[in-house]
Design a protein around this motif. Structure first.
Motif, mmCIF file in Angstrom:
data_model
loop_
_atom_site.group_PDB
_atom_site.id
_atom_site.type_symbol
_atom_site.label_atom_id
_atom_site.label_comp_id
_atom_site.label_asym_id
_atom_site.label_seq_id
_atom_site.Cartn_x
_atom_site.Cartn_y
_atom_site.Cartn_z
ATOM 1 N N SER A 94 41.981 49.855 43.342
ATOM 2 C CA SER A 94 41.036 50.230 44.408
ATOM 3 C C SER A 94 39.658 50.587 43.861
ATOM 4 C CB SER A 94 41.595 51.376 45.248
ATOM 5 O OG SER A 94 41.766 52.530 44.473
ATOM 6 N N THR A 95 39.575 51.262 42.720
ATOM 7 C CA THR A 95 38.256 51.595 42.170
ATOM 8 C C THR A 95 37.531 50.344 41.674
ATOM 9 O OG1 THR A 95 39.258 52.149 40.040
ATOM 10 C CG2 THR A 95 38.819 53.968 41.552
ATOM 11 N N ALA B 129 38.019 47.312 42.828
ATOM 12 C CA ALA B 129 37.662 46.538 44.024
ATOM 13 C C ALA B 129 36.443 47.135 44.719
ATOM 14 C CB ALA B 129 38.850 46.491 44.986
ATOM 15 N N GLU B 130 36.352 48.450 44.783
ATOM 16 C CA GLU B 130 35.178 49.081 45.407
ATOM 17 C C GLU B 130 33.917 48.807 44.606
ATOM 18 O OE1 GLU B 130 34.767 50.491 48.391
ATOM 19 O OE2 GLU B 130 36.815 49.771 48.674
ATOM 20 N N PHE B 131 34.026 48.812 43.284
ATOM 21 C CA PHE B 131 32.867 48.472 42.459
ATOM 22 C C PHE B 131 32.415 47.043 42.729
ATOM 23 C CE2 PHE B 131 31.259 46.353 38.675
ATOM 24 C CZ PHE B 131 30.101 47.092 38.454
ATOM 25 N N ARG C 278 33.004 45.182 45.388
ATOM 26 C CA ARG C 278 32.471 45.054 46.748
ATOM 27 C C ARG C 278 31.037 45.559 46.837
ATOM 28 N NH1 ARG C 278 37.756 47.225 49.112
ATOM 29 N NH2 ARG C 278 38.897 45.337 49.602
ATOM 30 N N SER C 279 30.745 46.635 46.108
ATOM 31 C CA SER C 279 29.389 47.178 46.157
ATOM 32 C C SER C 279 28.405 46.294 45.381
ATOM 33 C CB SER C 279 29.361 48.607 45.611
ATOM 34 O OG SER C 279 29.647 48.614 44.229
ATOM 35 N N SER D 105 28.026 40.974 47.528
ATOM 36 C CA SER D 105 28.141 40.943 48.992
ATOM 37 C C SER D 105 29.207 39.950 49.462
ATOM 38 C CB SER D 105 26.784 40.610 49.618
ATOM 39 O OG SER D 105 26.357 39.327 49.203
ATOM 40 N N ARG E 257 32.592 41.784 50.157
ATOM 41 C CA ARG E 257 32.676 42.930 51.073
ATOM 42 C C ARG E 257 33.753 42.759 52.140
ATOM 43 N NH1 ARG E 257 26.552 43.718 50.725
ATOM 44 N NH2 ARG E 257 26.484 45.109 48.939
ATOM 45 N N GLU E 258 33.994 41.525 52.559
ATOM 46 C CA GLU E 258 34.995 41.261 53.591
ATOM 47 C C GLU E 258 36.360 40.877 53.005
ATOM 48 O OE1 GLU E 258 34.367 41.759 56.825
ATOM 49 O OE2 GLU E 258 32.370 42.437 56.228
ATOM 50 N N SER F 167 39.909 41.282 51.248
ATOM 51 C CA SER F 167 40.958 42.296 51.172
ATOM 52 C C SER F 167 41.662 42.189 49.822
ATOM 53 C CB SER F 167 41.952 42.073 52.305
ATOM 54 O OG SER F 167 43.075 42.902 52.137
ATOM 55 N N GLU G 74 42.132 46.687 35.513
ATOM 56 C CA GLU G 74 40.794 46.361 36.009
ATOM 57 C C GLU G 74 40.360 44.964 35.569
ATOM 58 O OE1 GLU G 74 38.282 49.503 34.651
ATOM 59 O OE2 GLU G 74 38.846 50.830 36.305
#
Length: 144
Positions: A49-50, A52-54, A56-57, A60, A63-64, A66, A118
């Motif tokens: 999750s960390t 993936a959040e990096f 996504r940020s 662009s 961002r959508e 999953s 990661e």
């Protein structure tokens, strides 16, 4: 003739651990807090999750998308996949058991296991974007 025992002659000693009313072996009403639950599954989930959040940020295009965690991939003839990229559904599925069991970090500690997880997330996202994994986060790895 009967002798009377006097209470002043023999002091009452309490045991070293006593509860209310001098009873022994009583535990305190409030127990110490339990340690947090820390399992391999939870550590894998946090690492995915960390990362993936990096991603996504930073990108662009992601961002959508999953990022999902599966236990085992379906059977394949050409080996055991670590992840599956589904561009039409905007999904990336990372398989926990193959990543953990078939990945061999050069040091067996929490940091290197997390870096291995990661790395799998970055390679799966790079496959989704048709890019090199090192292009996805050059600033993240500049000091390593």
């Amino acid at each position: 003739m009967m002798r009377r025992r006097s209470r002043a002659a023999r002091p009452v000693t309490r045991p070293s651990r006593h509860g209310r009313h001098g009873r022994e072996n009583r535990s305190p009403v409030v127990r110490p807090p339990l340690p947090p639950i820390d399992t391999r599954v939870e550590r894998f989930d946090v690492a995915v999750s960390t990362a993936a959040e990096f991603l996504r940020s930073a990108w662009s295009e992601l961002r959508e998308v999953s990022f999902e965690i599966g236990i085992m991939p379906p059977a394949a003839d050409d080996g055991i996949p670590r992840w599956t990229v589904l561009r039409d559904e905007k999904r990336i599925i990372l398989y926990r058991i193959p990543i953990e069991r078939l990945g061999h970090p050069h040091q067996d500690d929490d940091l290197h296991r997390r870096m291995m997880i990661e790395g799998a997330v970055f390679r799966a996202a790079a496959e989704y974007l048709d890019r090199d994994p090192w292009d996805l986060g050059p600033e993240r790895f500049r000091f390593f």
